[in-house]
Write an enzyme that holds these catalytic residues in place. Structure first.
Site, PDB file in Angstrom:
ATOM      1  N   SER A 327      34.035  18.899  34.730  1.00  0.00           N
ATOM      2  CA  SER A 327      33.930  17.625  34.008  1.00  0.00           C
ATOM      3  C   SER A 327      32.726  17.549  33.077  1.00  0.00           C
ATOM      4  CB  SER A 327      33.878  16.468  35.007  1.00  0.00           C
ATOM      5  OG  SER A 327      35.131  16.346  35.669  1.00  0.00           O
ATOM      6  N   ASP A 351      44.366   4.787  33.817  1.00  0.00           N
ATOM      7  CA  ASP A 351      44.172   5.883  34.763  1.00  0.00           C
ATOM      8  C   ASP A 351      44.747   5.486  36.116  1.00  0.00           C
ATOM      9  OD1 ASP A 351      43.298   7.778  36.573  1.00  0.00           O
ATOM     10  OD2 ASP A 351      41.324   7.991  35.669  1.00  0.00           O
TER      11      ASP A 351
END
Length: 692
Positions: A327, A351
């Site tokens: 990430s 999300d």
């Protein structure tokens, strides 16, 4: 009847004989005179040189190798003189008997014999080879008294390389070793052949190898008169050697020690640099090795361990280790979206913890749904779904073209050799990487995982640190460097090495400001907020968890059921202070779990040291080493106290022992931290934070 002799005929014959004899004698003397003129006139210079060479010998004077210093003048590599017992095999009738007899005079171990045997195989018979090094004064005296028994054996004074801090910074400093056959042939074919006469050792790794020419110096010569037996009688002339230059590094060895100590026995790498100059402040690869092992010829047992260990201590992970960035790639993906106009900062993605493409479900780490996320929230909360969809919109080639100038998948050009590129995928890359046509095609589904720093993406920590420095420096890229200057050994004048001109990548300031604000948000309300709680400065950063092995679509990650070498890597990239960054870094701890729990705490202590002059307390250091730390605990020590720890390291000893009460307190605090951290994941999930 008496025969009368013809006197006239006899005289005639006699005169003829005398004439012939005289002619022969004259011819002989003529030949001698001709030869004499030839030798004395035409061959005079050549013969005079041969005669002089029979009477004298030219002996090379090996220069002192230059020192290596850190940015504060701490000596990382130096030299010392010691006596060696050496044998010239061509002058010894029976080598085995000679060595056996020497064992009764001087202590010769089995490893000494093995090293001598290896040197014989690599060298010529007339070269002097050490059978024992670093003799004591007592051993020198014992041999000197019995030297007459050992023709072809002598004691010589040689310079030896020394690395006072042993394993500390060994991948950067490197080591020297005996010149092997390939190196010898390369030297003979180069212009430096004359300068390496008498030199037995050469740089093999790190700065020692990359700055060999500066460190080696200039070989001198000494003309000596020799006896018929070849012994030196007196010195006739001398041209002294010039020592090698002192090389000064940008490295702060105290910071280097702090980071290496925080890693403990774990594997990983950290690169910290000044984003405004490219100067590398720390360049850590763990585990390390002791370069002193190689100076005198490494023994078999030590070499087998270094070569065969699963931890690969000889691998420079900061320079050659390639990993998925996880990430930590997301901020750069956000920059790509802004610069290409694919997304605005306010663009919303829902999300729901997963994203489907082509019948394949791409999940979020921990299956945590974050709901509606914009660009800021996607970085702060580390949304996978946001970047799955973004990768699909950008496409692999657009991502490649944006990431390449940042240095991903490229040689950074750092000033030590051995750097690898890693992989920045593209369709063209895949066509070159695979031979079979069916494997050369790029499939759209392969693009999705690239958005969260997985898939084919593999980069070095050096590349990630450089890219982080670019964000910290408002889009201006500097070439990383470890050597900032050299010092002339004669004049003692320091000559700074000019840095390469920086490259402005042309990013819009408002786009950089958006991403940097989100990175600061990570440390204030996001995945590393607990680690940076109470910090006396603002920093920006991004946590990451990089997969070491691929997990099946329907499987869930469970570290407890996996082999240690299969567990995820913990990654963190960061810069500080946020308003005017003076340091940018990237750190990975192999197979250690999630970035916020293991990698970010190391970055916090690095920033505390550089910006506040603080060094972790003993109990805090224990917690960091065990991966049980968040914000620092205990009273931090002052950076000035590190000088004592560094001195203890140089002396080959651990820092002074702590008392039993302090040790018990540290153990109790570490246990308390472990219990607290075990309850960390549920609150983070409840707060809607991806533990990445």
């Amino acid at each position: 009847m008496t025969e009368l002799r013809n006197v006239e005929a006899d005289l005639s014959r006699f005169r003829a004989r005398v004439l012939v004899a005289s002619f022969v004698v004259l011819c002989a003397f003529g030949l001698l005179a001709t030869r004499l003129v030839y030798l004395q006139v035409y061959r005079h210079a050549d013969l005079n040189e041969q005669a002089e060479s029979n009477r004298t010998a030219i002996v090379p004077i090996v220069p002192n190798r230059g020192l290596i210093l850190d940015r504060n003048g701490v000596v990382l590599a130096t030299n010392y003189s010691a006596y060696t017992l050496e044998i010239t095999p061509s002058k010894v009738d029976n080598l085995e008997e000679t060595i056996a007899a020497l064992e009764k005079v001087v202590d010769i171990q089995v490893r000494d014999k093995r090293r001598f045997k290896r040197l014989r195989e690599e060298s010529k018979s007339f070269e002097s080879l050490p059978i024992r090094t670093r003799l004591t004064d007592e051993e020198v005296a014992r041999f000197a008294a019995q030297r007459f028994r050992f023709p072809g054996v002598d004691i010589k004074a040689r310079l030896f390389r020394s690395y006072p801090y042993g394993e500390l910074g060994s991948h950067v400093v490197g080591y020297i070793g005996r010149i092997n056959q390939a190196e010898k042939e390369a030297i003979e074919d180069s212009e430096d052949e004359g300068n390496y006469r008498g030199t037995d050792y050469i740089g093999k790794l790190g700065v020692e190898q990359s700055f060999e020419q500066q460190l080696h110096g200039t070989t001198g010569v000494e003309q000596v008169e020799t006896s018929a037996g070849g012994r030196a009688m007196r010195k006739l002339a001398s041209n002294p050697a010039t020592p090698g230059n002192t090389v000064m590094l940008s490295l702060d060895i105290r910071l280097q020690k702090l980071v290496e100590d925080m890693f403990g026995d774990r594997r990983g790498a950290l690169v910290a640099m000044d984003p405004k100059t490219g100067d590398v402040l720390a360049f850590v690869s763990k585990p390390t090795f002791d370069p002193n092992l190689f100076v005198d010829g490494i023994d078999t047992e030590s070499w087998q361990y270094l070569r065969d260990s699963l931890d690969k201590p000889l691998l420079n992970r900061a320079l050659r280790g390639t990993y998925p960035p996880g990430s930590t790639y997301k901020p750069f993906m956000a920059m790509a979206a802004l610069e290409t106009g694919k997304r605005s900062p306010s663009f919303i993605v829902n999300d729901n913890a997963s994203w489907s493409f082509g019948g394949h479900v791409f999940r979020s780490h921990g299956d945590i749904a974050l709901g509606a996320v914009d660009m800021y929230r996607s970085i702060v909360k580390s949304s996978n779904v946001y970047y799955y969809s973004l990768a699909n919109e950008l496409g692999v080639d657009a991502m490649h073209d944006f990431m390449k100038p940042l240095g991903f998948g490229q040689i950074t050009g750092i000033d030590i050799s051995g750097e690898v590129t890693g992989v920045l995928p593209s369709q063209a890359w895949k066509r070159k990487a695979y031979k079979r046509p069916e494997h050369q095609k790029w499939y759209p589904g392969e693009t999705i995982s690239l958005g969260i720093g997985q898939g084919y993406n593999t980069f070095t920590m050096l590349q990630l640190a450089q890219a982080t420095a670019v964000l910290a420096n408002n889009g201006v890229k500097h070439r990383p460097r470890l050597v900032i200057g050299t010092q002339d050994p004669v004049t003692r004048v320091m000559h700074p090495l000019p840095a390469d001109a920086p490259e402005d990548l042309g990013y819009k300031p408002e786009n950089i400001a958006i991403v940097r604000k989100a990175l600061v948000g990570v440390t204030q309300e996001g995945t590393s907020a607990r680690v940076f709680a109470g910090a006396g400065y603002l920093s920006g950063g991004k946590t990451g968890t990089a997969q070491a092995v691929t997990i099946g679509q329907k499987d869930k990650y469970n570290s407890a059921k996996m082999e240690e070498y299969q567990r995820d890597h913990a990654v963190y990239m960061a810069f500080a202070p946020a308003e005017d960054p003076k340091i940018a870094l990237a750190v990975i701890v192999e197979n250690a779990g999630w970035g916020a729990g293991v990698a970010a705490p190391i970055a916090r202590r690095v920033f505390d040291y550089v910006l506040l002059g603080q060094y972790p307390s003993e109990e805090d250091m224990v917690a960091v080493q065990k991966g049980l730390a968040a914000a620092p605990i205990g009273k931090p020590r002052q950076a000035a106290d590190v000088a004592g720890l560094l001195s203890a390291s140089a002396a080959g000893a651990a820092p002074g022992p702590t008392n039993a009460a302090a040790a018990a307190a540290a153990k109790a605090k570490a246990a308390a931290i472990a219990e607290a951290l075990s309850k960390l994941a549920p609150p983070m999930a409840a707060a809607g934070i991806n533990p990445d």
